[in-house]
Design a protein around this motif. Structure first.
Motif, short mmCIF file in Angstrom:
data_model
loop_
_atom_site.label_atom_id
_atom_site.label_comp_id
_atom_site.label_asym_id
_atom_site.label_seq_id
_atom_site.Cartn_x
_atom_site.Cartn_y
_atom_site.Cartn_z
N UNK A 301 34.82 63.81 3.19
CA UNK A 301 33.98 64.37 3.57
C UNK A 301 34.34 64.06 5.21
N UNK A 302 34.69 62.66 5.31
CA UNK A 302 34.93 62.57 6.55
C UNK A 302 36.23 62.94 6.86
N UNK A 303 37.45 63.17 6.18
CA UNK A 303 38.77 63.38 6.52
C UNK A 303 38.51 65.00 7.49
N UNK A 304 38.02 65.54 6.80
CA UNK A 304 37.20 67.34 7.36
C UNK A 304 36.46 67.42 8.39
N UNK A 305 35.19 65.98 8.41
CA UNK A 305 34.71 66.67 9.81
C UNK A 305 35.63 65.78 11.15
N UNK A 306 36.32 64.44 10.24
CA UNK A 306 37.19 64.46 11.41
C UNK A 306 38.33 66.15 12.18
N UNK A 307 38.75 66.17 11.47
CA UNK A 307 39.22 67.46 11.56
C UNK A 307 38.51 68.53 12.36
N UNK A 308 37.17 68.71 12.12
CA UNK A 308 36.84 69.53 12.82
C UNK A 308 36.08 69.99 14.21
N UNK A 309 35.85 68.24 13.70
CA UNK A 309 36.43 66.77 15.78
C UNK A 309 37.18 67.68 16.57
N UNK A 310 38.21 67.22 15.69
CA UNK A 310 39.70 67.44 16.03
C UNK A 310 40.12 69.34 16.40
N UNK A 311 39.43 70.04 15.61
CA UNK A 311 39.54 71.95 16.72
C UNK A 311 38.72 72.48 17.80
N UNK A 312 37.49 70.70 17.84
CA UNK A 312 36.42 70.61 19.42
C UNK A 312 35.25 71.75 18.70
N UNK A 313 34.96 71.61 17.15
CA UNK A 313 34.09 72.46 16.58
C UNK A 313 32.63 71.05 16.76
N UNK A 314 32.53 70.23 17.14
CA UNK A 314 31.77 69.09 17.12
C UNK A 314 31.94 68.41 18.47
N UNK A 315 30.49 68.13 19.02
CA UNK A 315 31.21 66.57 20.57
C UNK A 315 29.98 65.69 19.79
N UNK A 316 31.15 65.07 20.49
CA UNK A 316 30.23 63.36 19.71
C UNK A 316 29.52 62.77 21.90
N UNK A 317 28.16 62.51 21.48
CA UNK A 317 27.30 62.49 22.47
C UNK A 317 27.30 60.49 22.94
N UNK A 318 27.66 60.10 23.72
CA UNK A 318 27.61 58.52 23.73
C UNK A 318 26.71 58.02 24.83
N UNK A 319 26.12 57.66 24.78
CA UNK A 319 24.92 57.23 25.85
C UNK A 319 25.30 55.82 26.75
N UNK A 320 26.11 55.40 26.14
CA UNK A 320 26.71 54.15 26.97
C UNK A 320 27.69 53.28 26.10
N UNK A 321 28.59 52.41 26.71
CA UNK A 321 29.18 51.73 26.36
C UNK A 321 29.16 50.05 26.80
N UNK A 322 29.04 48.88 26.58
CA UNK A 322 28.77 47.96 26.62
C UNK A 322 30.24 47.00 26.10
N UNK A 323 30.60 45.71 27.34
CA UNK A 323 31.74 45.05 26.42
C UNK A 323 31.21 44.55 25.16
N UNK A 324 31.93 43.58 24.23
CA UNK A 324 31.26 42.90 23.42
C UNK A 324 30.30 41.47 23.52
#
Length: 349
Positions: A301-324
């Motif tokens: 399931x996780x490998x398939x999900x990453x492959x679909x992301x690779x194909x552009x099916x899914x879009x990542x959404x990131x609100x913000x990034x903070x350093x550790x």
């Protein structure tokens, strides 16, 4: 002449040994965000490395997600302290155990990982089982990879293995702030072309999920049942995907069509699920448990999900990034409700 050469060679060997020992000492600790007492802020500390078990992998962490449900867990869920949380992460493999085959994972590879067993993602390095480590496809970078791991794979599991979602089928998804609901909307609209009704807690989030492809939106309120039944022409939704929790589940459960399905996929599994109406089906989705129940399916399931992301099916959404070092600021950012999707913690590696 021979004596001088011998002395020079001996000095070179000693110098080399000293340098190697210094490298070992300098790499024997790493920075991590530590909870020493429940409800107290994180502290950044030097943590000692431990040796790998035979089937483990050491990852130099680059990113790890921080969700609103994680923040709630920091304050309510008892764990032996001190403790370093974080489970959706990405980075580079720097060491593998003796039993880790090259066809599994190799040193130097960029990977994503789910550290359900020991957590520890908010740190410069993290040790995970090789079975929890996933090679990144070419078009999935280290920053985006953690976003897809749990939320998207949970929705792919629900809509492909438990109840096949059909094109134009009506599905009701509760979308909170942790990113699980947003991931389910992404999967339902872009993978299956379903008609999604999103239930959110604000007009701001309604606007956002409509932009992401939701067919309709409803703000959670005392009249939410009436609004949903109007949108579904009094039939109710064929599928309900609850990604928030019990307070929504009890209401949304009244909006499902006869012979419909309710998926409870909230990041925090509720200890008490309200009794659903007659003649419907209820399933609880938990990747952490699936990892134990069916390791092969979990991995697929996780490998398939990453492959679909690779194909552009899914879009990542990131609100913000903070350093550790600013992880407490990231928690404040979440507490103040400034995010819609997931927050990332970035390591200095």
């Amino acid at each position: 002449m021979t004596t001088n050469l011998a002395r020079t060679f001996l000095k070179s060997c000693v110098k080399s040994i000293v340098v190697r020992n210094q490298q070992i000492r300098s790499n024997s600790t790493f920075k991590s965000a530590v909870i020493k007492q429940m409800k107290y802020p994180f502290t950044i500390e030097e943590t000692r490395q431990r040796k790998l078990d035979k089937s483990e992998v050491r990852i130099q962490v680059k990113y790890c997600t921080l969700n609103s449900t994680d923040v709630e867990n920091f304050r309510t869920e008892f764990r032996e302290e001190p403790f370093t949380p974080g489970y959706e992460l990405s980075g580079k493999v720097v060491e593998v155990g003796k039993n880790v085959a090259k066809d599994q994972i190799m040193v130097g590879e960029q990977v994503a990982a789910l550290s359900f067993k020991n957590y520890g993602g908010y740190a410069d390095e993290c040790i995970v089982d090789a079975s929890d480590c996933f090679r990144l496809p070419a078009n999935v970078n280290l920053k985006d990879a953690p976003i897809f791991l749990c939320g998207h794979s949970s929705a792919v599991y629900a809509f492909s293995k438990l109840k096949l979602l059909k094109e134009n089928e009506m599905v009701l998804i509760s979308a909170g702030t942790a990113g699980f609901g947003l991931a389910a909307i992404d999967v339902a609209t872009h993978m299956y072309k379903a008609k999604v009704i999103a239930v959110t807690d604000s007009e701001k989030r309604n606007d956002f999920v409509r932009e992401e492809g939701a067919f309709g939106t409803v703000t959670f309120s005392p009249s939410v049942k009436k609004q949903i039944m109007e949108l579904t022409k009094q039939k109710g939704a064929d599928i309900i995907y609850d990604a928030v929790g019990a307070h929504m589940f009890s209401i949304l459960g009244q909006c499902v069509a006869r012979n419909g399905v309710i998926f409870h996929a909230a990041p925090i599994i509720c200890s008490e699920i309200p009794i659903p109406p007659p003649n419907i089906f209820v399933a609880m989705i938990c990747m952490k448990t699936l990892r134990i129940q069916d390791p092969a399916l979990y991995k697929t399931l996780i490998n398939d999900t990453l492959e679909l992301a690779h194909e552009g099916v899914f879009t990542p959404h990131i609100a913000s990034t903070f350093p550790l070092e600013k992880i407490n600021d990231a928690i404040k950012f979440i507490d103040e409700g400034k995010h819609i999707s997931k927050v990332l913690i970035e390591m200095n590696t």
